[in-house]
Write a protein that holds these residues in place. Structure first.
Motif, PDB file in Angstrom:
ATOM      1  N   VAL A 326       0.838  -1.204   0.000  1.00 14.58           N
ATOM      2  CA  VAL A 326       0.000   0.000   0.000  1.00 14.58           C
ATOM      3  C   VAL A 326       0.870   1.250   0.000  1.00 14.58           C
ATOM      4  CG1 VAL A 326      -1.742   1.292   1.276  1.00 14.58           C
ATOM      5  CG2 VAL A 326      -1.897  -1.191   1.149  1.00 14.58           C
ATOM      6  N   LEU A 340      -5.841  -2.207   1.321  1.00 17.62           N
ATOM      7  CA  LEU A 340      -5.718  -3.349   0.416  1.00 17.62           C
ATOM      8  C   LEU A 340      -6.707  -4.422   0.842  1.00 17.62           C
ATOM      9  CD1 LEU A 340      -3.932  -4.676  -1.891  1.00 17.62           C
ATOM     10  CD2 LEU A 340      -2.651  -5.742  -0.037  1.00 17.62           C
ATOM     11  N   LEU A 425      -6.729  -2.413  -4.451  1.00 20.80           N
ATOM     12  CA  LEU A 425      -6.029  -1.446  -3.619  1.00 20.80           C
ATOM     13  C   LEU A 425      -6.645  -0.062  -3.831  1.00 20.80           C
ATOM     14  CD1 LEU A 425      -2.296  -1.308  -2.888  1.00 20.80           C
ATOM     15  CD2 LEU A 425      -3.381   0.793  -3.622  1.00 20.80           C
TER      16      LEU A 425
END
Length: 685
Positions: A326, A340, A425
């Motif tokens: 991330v 995520l 994400l």
């Protein structure tokens, strides 16, 4: 200038640094760096006190005050150098720089502690020496401040940011003070009087850093790009020129306090500039401006890729790998937060969050999501004004609606690996407030492919580790099942013999002892299902009594077993686990009984070879050929017995090797079999 300014200045500095020293003693957790901070604070307080005492009659303590002033600044230099030197052993690239640094710091300390007092007492004829030393200390201090600050990764600079602001302020003031002194041949008395105010202004910064004083070691960060750094330097210079002009105006209209206010104004302006330059939002907006109006490309692709891969591959990081993914993608576009989600068959499970509070997303149709994002490999902007294509399934609209409830949700990035959707994400809007440009989208898309590959490997490694745990459990279960089968065989044989000898008291006693032993072994087998097979404690095992007990059990069932043991080994003890040795010998004896039959001959032998005990179980059965021993005997689930499980020999050898020994078979067809067990000896008999 009135004496009141000087009194207030030096008194403020004295109180500020005495308070800093007390605060450190109460709250500090600086480890080995703490004594240097304490010494610097106390020397600065001593300089302020001495300057305060001698202020009304300036010549009285002028030389001693100057010496204390420069010694205090040398102490700040030592604090910075001690922190930098403690970081260097964790980097193997700069041994020469470390040696040079020690030489410079020690040489400057010697000059301040030896040459300066000699000059002040003997006056050898070089009046500029105190000015040169003061400027050299200030320049070195600024250099060390910059080195320390850049020695940390940007995300980890919070731990030294205020320390660097404080020392930078101290040394920057002295650069002005001694630079002007060298230019005009004498130190400006106004600068000297107000120096206490300047010193006191930065003391709170040291107090803030004491609360962040858990020092850690990190790798060197990447340098700023040339264009960005040059722009910052030029902008800072223009800002300081403007502030200098403003300060001159303040001085011209300020009357008796004008000079003092000018100096404090300039120092505060420099401090404010430092705080602005450390602002992440300011840097992000400046990069955006440069990328739109100056640079041909928005990104330094080589630098971004190195930073991205370095963050993903940082093995010593305390963050989980999912969170590093991330942050690695967020850093590319200066996004301050992200999350995520793993894609499962029924829902999206949260894997990591960075500055975002979010949970798993349920009540979604996952197959349409997987199909849509698998077919559309791109970065999706999901702000309030963004829209999905017309062919997007309703599940995608439901997902976007759920993500929009997260503050400042900006883009959704599908992480795909080999045409398979691994995760989703989310990144929040960047600090600069920019939109998603084609260059942003392309770089995020390429980086997401790399991240998806890493994630897939990490998931595969986790699944493999889980499968190995199940394999270990299955092995324990197979071993326990085999031992239960042996117990059933033993108890069945006892029941058959009870029909013939049940009325004999001796048999009844043996039967009761056998049942008690079987119950204990079954309880132990249940415990083994709950723990690892290697969890048993190693203790002293008296091997001769154990063998005699097992032989006695066989003889109570009408089976004759011989025992060969030298008298010298009567008290021999093994370094092993009693239950495992019992299981090994019990299985080998039972196999020998099955192979030899009721008319065969079985002998157990015990001898010693160096630090090992050798136990042999010999039978006069049909024997085995060499090929069977090599390829079949110690393989699991291979058995020549009717109803056998093929676990026994494999289990016995595994136990023996875990105890530091081994098991081997010596046999040939028609000549019987010898099973030889070697186990380590605990001590001499």
């Amino acid at each position: 200038m009135g004496l009141t300014v000087g009194y207030l200045s030096f008194a403020t500095a004295t109180l500020a640094y005495l308070g800093l020293a007390v605060f450190y003693l109460l709250r500090g957790r600086w480890g080995g760096h703490g004594p240097y901070l304490l010494a610097a604070a106390l020397l600065t307080a001593a300089w302020g006190a001495l300057s305060l005492l001698g202020h009304e009659v300036i010549p009285r303590y002028a030389d001693a005050s100057l010496l204390l002033q420069q010694l205090a600044m040398v102490a700040w230099v030592w604090l910075l150098w001690h922190i930098i030197a403690s970081l260097e052993p964790h980097r193997t690239k700069f041994p020469r720089r470390l040696i040079l640094g020690w030489a410079v710091v020690i040489a400057l300390t010697a000059a301040t502690g030896v040459l300066l007092p000699t000059h002040l007492v003997a006056d050898p004829g070089w009046p500029q020496l105190p000015l040169v030393l003061g400027l050299a200390i200030a320049v070195l201090g600024l250099s060390l401040t910059e080195t320390l600050y850049r020695g940390y990764q940007p995300v980890d600079r919070w731990g030294v940011k205020f320390l660097c602001l404080g020392t930078g302020g101290l040394f920057a003031y002295d650069v002005f003070l001694y630079g002007e002194g060298l230019l005009f041949g004498v130190l400006d008395p106004d600068f000297l009087e107000v120096r206490g105010f300047a010193q006191a202004l930065v003391a709170p910064l040291f107090a803030i850093n004491i609360r962040r004083s858990e020092m850690r070691h990190f790798a060197l960060g990447l340098s700023q790009r040339l264009v960005f750094g040059s722009t910052v330097v030029i902008g800072a210079g223009l800002y300081l020129a403007l502030m200098a002009a403003s300060a001159f105006y303040v001085r011209s209209v300020g009357g008796a306090w004008g000079s003092a206010v000018q100096i404090v104004f300039l120092f505060a302006a420099v401090l404010l500039l430092s705080i602005i330059l450390l602002s992440g939002a300011f840097r992000a907006r400046l990069r955006r401006f440069l990328s739109h109006h100056v640079l041909q490309n928005k990104y330094d692709y080589r630098g971004e890729w190195l930073r991205f891969t370095e963050r993903l591959a940082r093995a010593d990081s305390a963050e989980t790998f999912d969170r590093r993914v991330v942050r690695a993608l967020a850093d590319i576009v200066d996004s301050p937060a992200g999350a995520l989600w793993n894609v499962s068959e029924t829902h999206l499970s949260i894997a990591a969050g960075w500055n975002v509070s979010s949970g798993s997303i349920v009540d979604l149709e996952i197959p349409p999501l997987v199909s849509f994002f698998g077919a559309h490999d791109q970065v999706w902007e999901i702000g309030e004004t963004a829209a999905l294509p017309d062919d997007a399934p309703s599940a995608c609209h439901d997902l976007v609606a759920a993500l929009r409830r997260i503050p400042d949700a900006w883009v959704l990035i599908p992480l795909r690996h080999q045409d398979r959707l691994v995760a989703l994400l989310l990144l929040t809007r960047p600090r600069s407030g920019q939109g998603l440009s084609p260059e942003d989208s392309e770089l995020l898309q390429v980086a997401s492919h790399q991240a998806a590959g890493y994630l897939s490997e990490q998931r595969a490694a986790g699944a493999l580790a889980e499968a190995r745990e199940f394999e270990k459990f299955n092995q324990r279960y197979a071993f326990v099942t085999h031992d239960i089968k042996n117990l059933v065989s033993q108890l069945s044989l006892m029941i058959r013999n009870a029909e013939k000898h049940g009325d004999r008291p001796e048999f009844q006693r043996d039967m009761l002892a056998t049942i008690q032993s079987a119950v204990g072994r079954m309880n132990h087998l249940m415990e083994r299902l709950k723990t690892d097979v290697g969890a048993e404690e190693v203790d002293a095992v008296a091997v001769k009594p154990l063998i005699e007990q097992l032989i006695g059990e066989q003889q109570s069932n009408g089976i004759a077993v011989g025992f060969e043991c030298p008298q010298a080994l009567a008290t021999l003890q093994l370094r092993a686990d009693t239950r495992r040795v019992d299981a090994i010998l019990r299985h080998l004896l039972q196999n020998a009984v099955d192979a030899a039959g009721s008319d065969g001959r079985i002998v157990v032998g015990l001898r010693r070879e160096k630090s090992c005990a050798v136990i042999e179980v010999r039978d006069s059965g049909n024997g085995m050929d060499l090929q069977f021993i090599r390829n079949e005997l110690f393989k699991p689930f291979r058995s020549t017995k009717r109803g056998g499980m093929g676990i026994g020999a494999f289990q016995c050898r595994a136990y023996a090797r875990e105890l530091g020994g081994d098991l081997e078979a010596i046999s040939s067809v028609g000549a019987g079999t010898t099973m030889r067990v070697t186990l380590p000896v605990l001590r001499e008999a």
